[in-house]
Scaffold this motif. Structure first.
Motif, PDB file in Angstrom:
ATOM      1  N   SER A   1       0.857  -1.179   0.000  1.00 32.07           N
ATOM      2  CA  SER A   1       0.000   0.000   0.000  1.00 32.07           C
ATOM      3  C   SER A   1       0.894   1.231   0.000  1.00 32.07           C
ATOM      4  CB  SER A   1      -0.877  -0.014   1.258  1.00 32.07           C
ATOM      5  OG  SER A   1      -1.462   1.244   1.464  1.00 32.07           O
TER       6      SER A   1
ATOM      7  N   TYR B   1       0.678   3.504   1.914  1.00 32.63           N
ATOM      8  CA  TYR B   1       0.779   3.903   3.314  1.00 32.63           C
ATOM      9  C   TYR B   1       1.572   2.911   4.162  1.00 32.63           C
ATOM     10  CZ  TYR B   1      -2.861   7.121   1.887  1.00 32.63           C
ATOM     11  OH  TYR B   1      -3.570   8.085   1.231  1.00 32.63           O
TER      12      TYR B   1
ATOM     13  N   SER C   1      -8.080  -3.438  -1.237  1.00 31.26           N
ATOM     14  CA  SER C   1      -8.182  -2.098  -0.690  1.00 31.26           C
ATOM     15  C   SER C   1      -6.812  -1.677  -0.171  1.00 31.26           C
ATOM     16  CB  SER C   1      -9.207  -2.029   0.440  1.00 31.26           C
ATOM     17  OG  SER C   1      -9.247  -0.709   0.974  1.00 31.26           O
ATOM     18  N   THR C   2      -6.313  -0.559  -0.693  1.00 30.54           N
ATOM     19  CA  THR C   2      -5.026  -0.013  -0.261  1.00 30.54           C
ATOM     20  C   THR C   2      -5.136   1.479   0.050  1.00 30.54           C
ATOM     21  OG1 THR C   2      -4.378   0.418  -2.545  1.00 30.54           O
ATOM     22  CG2 THR C   2      -3.691  -1.687  -1.600  1.00 30.54           C
ATOM     23  N   ASP C   3      -6.349   2.008   0.066  1.00 34.90           N
ATOM     24  CA  ASP C   3      -6.552   3.453   0.207  1.00 34.90           C
ATOM     25  C   ASP C   3      -6.444   3.963   1.635  1.00 34.90           C
ATOM     26  OD1 ASP C   3      -7.036   3.428  -2.502  1.00 34.90           O
ATOM     27  OD2 ASP C   3      -9.211   3.345  -2.273  1.00 34.90           O
ATOM     28  N   GLN C   4      -6.616   3.091   2.603  1.00 38.18           N
ATOM     29  CA  GLN C   4      -6.640   3.517   4.003  1.00 38.18           C
ATOM     30  C   GLN C   4      -5.249   3.373   4.634  1.00 38.18           C
ATOM     31  OE1 GLN C   4      -9.523   4.844   5.074  1.00 38.18           O
ATOM     32  NE2 GLN C   4     -10.359   4.351   3.064  1.00 38.18           N
ATOM     33  N   LYS C   5      -5.038   4.079   5.737  1.00 38.76           N
ATOM     34  CA  LYS C   5      -3.735   4.055   6.401  1.00 38.76           C
ATOM     35  C   LYS C   5      -3.587   2.913   7.401  1.00 38.76           C
ATOM     36  CE  LYS C   5      -2.718   8.929   5.882  1.00 38.76           C
ATOM     37  NZ  LYS C   5      -2.335  10.173   6.547  1.00 38.76           N
ATOM     38  N   SER C   6      -4.682   2.206   7.680  1.00 34.29           N
ATOM     39  CA  SER C   6      -4.580   1.074   8.604  1.00 34.29           C
ATOM     40  C   SER C   6      -5.091  -0.195   7.938  1.00 34.29           C
ATOM     41  CB  SER C   6      -5.369   1.343   9.894  1.00 34.29           C
ATOM     42  OG  SER C   6      -6.745   1.135   9.706  1.00 34.29           O
TER      43      SER C   6
ATOM     44  N   LYS D   1      -8.881  -0.791   8.576  1.00 32.68           N
ATOM     45  CA  LYS D   1      -9.776  -0.017   7.704  1.00 32.68           C
ATOM     46  C   LYS D   1      -9.768  -0.567   6.282  1.00 32.68           C
ATOM     47  CE  LYS D   1      -9.703   4.270  10.324  1.00 32.68           C
ATOM     48  NZ  LYS D   1      -9.323   5.687  10.319  1.00 32.68           N
ATOM     49  N   ASN D   2      -8.602  -0.998   5.805  1.00 38.57           N
ATOM     50  CA  ASN D   2      -8.538  -1.610   4.482  1.00 38.57           C
ATOM     51  C   ASN D   2      -9.307  -2.927   4.444  1.00 38.57           C
ATOM     52  OD1 ASN D   2      -7.095   0.167   2.775  1.00 38.57           O
ATOM     53  ND2 ASN D   2      -5.195  -0.366   3.798  1.00 38.57           N
TER      54      ASN D   2
ATOM     55  N   ALA E   1     -12.974  -2.003   4.226  1.00 36.64           N
ATOM     56  CA  ALA E   1     -13.287  -1.487   2.889  1.00 36.64           C
ATOM     57  C   ALA E   1     -13.314  -2.623   1.865  1.00 36.64           C
ATOM     58  CB  ALA E   1     -12.264  -0.430   2.479  1.00 36.64           C
TER      59      ALA E   1
END
Length: 95
Positions: A15, A17, A40-45, A48-49, A52
């Motif tokens: 990711s 992040y 999902s790679t959009d979140q910082k944790s 959360k990914n 998502a």
């Protein structure tokens, strides 16, 4: 729609992040029976990914069920052979 945990495979992936220690925070989920894969790679944790990716998988499974139900409702009398379909498609009727 409930997803059986035995039907999915969850893996981590790179990711933007990712922390400097090399841990992956992206999540990839694959539905084993239907071979549907979401990422999902959009979140910082990672958590959360994961959430998502599960939402994306549920959306894809809902689309699959919709298409499946539409095909189950097709009457064979409504189908046409390939040549008839090709002629109708090239007739200019749909331009």
């Amino acid at each position: 729609m409930d997803i059986n945990s035995d039907d999915i495979e969850v893996t981590t992936c790179a990711s933007p992040y990712d922390p400097p220690i090399g841990a992956h925070v992206g999540v990839k989920i694959r539905h084993l029976k239907l071979n549907i894969e979401v990422t999902s790679t959009d979140q910082k944790s990672q958590h959360k990914n994961h959430m998502a990716a599960m939402e994306k998988l549920q959306s894809e499974l809902a689309k699959f069920e919709l298409v499946k139900s539409r095909f189950e409702d097709i009457n064979e009398d409504d189908l046409m052979d390939g040549e008839t379909f090709w002629n109708e498609l090239n007739s200019g009727r749909y331009d």
